[in-house]
Motif scaffolding. Structure first.
Motif: not given
Ligand code: ADP
Length: 259
Positions: A159, A206-207, A218, A221, A247
């Protein structure tokens, strides 16, 4: 009498509606279960050829190094993409197996296995001009499942690689704090917008930045990582940072059974 008939009709309608709802819900559950089982089978089938591809790519890279030949950078990129694909497959597999599996916990020193996971990201991050620091004690003994901890770190680092942006700094820190193992993965990218901190841990969520900037994923994660942390008797949370995303995984050192 009309009142009685009206009552019967109303009761009949309510019963019919209730029955239909129950039937529809049972159907939805069945469909969802079928989809999950299909996802499980497909990811299982993808796993073996993917492992063979990665193995052969590694052998080709090793052969070239031994023969003093340079390797095409394309092979390195292909190897990275295989790795990415393998992460997706593993996450779908874990998700489709369901939550709260019983994990075999064993006493391990996490420094070396986690070091390997972290070092695996050095090249892909460097290609994006991102720095990586790995702070750890000499040893870190804990009763845990190192594969599950490794999977959590892979998800968090991947990520950081996807979202922090070129030129940013990624920091992984392993420490023992007050009877707990504490593992932090932090970056100084744009971070997670206020109000989305809880949502991003839900499956398939997803963000905004990910979809806006076309970063693939997906949405599994963080959900899987949190569920794995729970299986290890620990927890995964987001901690506030001056910049970027941070995290933190915490596992009690003394705890031997998953909670
Ligand atoms: P994915 O990466 O497949 O979208 P995740 O569950 O790993 O799924 O993450 C969910 C959401 O959290 C991501 O879509 C992103 O918007 C946000 N995110 C996760 N890690 C980070 C990070 N290190 N910096 C910024 N946004 C993050």
């Amino acid at each position: 009498l009309p009142l009685l008939i009206g009552g019967f009709v109303a009761a009949g309608v309510v019963m019919l509606a209730g029955g239909w709802l129950a039937w529809a819900q049972a159907g939805a559950w069945k469909r969802a279960a079928e989809q999950v089982s299909f996802a499980n089978q497909v990811s299982h089938e993808l796993r073996t050829p993917l492992t063979n591809l990665m193995l052969n790519a590694d052998l080709a890279i090793d052969d070239a190094a031994r023969g003093g030949r340079s390797v095409s950078p394309r092979l390195g990129v292909m190897r990275e993409e295989m790795e990415r694909l393998s992460r997706i497959v593993e996450n779908v597999l874990i998700f489709s197996r369901g939550r709260h599996r019983t994990r075999q916990l064993r006493e391990v020193d996490l420094v070396a296995p986690l070091g390997e996971v972290v070092e695996g990201f050095r090249f892909p991050l460097a290609r994006k001009d991102m720095s990586l620091s790995w702070e750890r004690p000499d040893t870190c003994h804990v009763a845990t499942d190192p594969e599950a901890v490794g999977r959590i770190v892979v998800n968090l680092l991947s990520n950081a690689e996807k979202y922090a942006g070129a030129g940013s700094a990624v920091r992984v820190r392993l420490a023992q704090v007050q009877g707990r193992l504490r593992l932090e993965v932090a970056d100084d990218g744009p971070g997670i917008p206020a109000g989305q901190e809880r949502r991003v841990f839900r499956p398939f969520v997803r963000g905004g930045s990910s979809t806006r900037e076309g970063v693939s994923g997906t949405g599994l994660g963080l959900a899987i990582s949190r569920s794995l942390a729970g299986e290890l008797g620990g927890r995964l949370m987001m901690v506030s940072a001056a910049r970027g995303a941070c995290f933190r995984l915490e596992i009690p050192l003394a705890e031997r059974r998953a909670g």
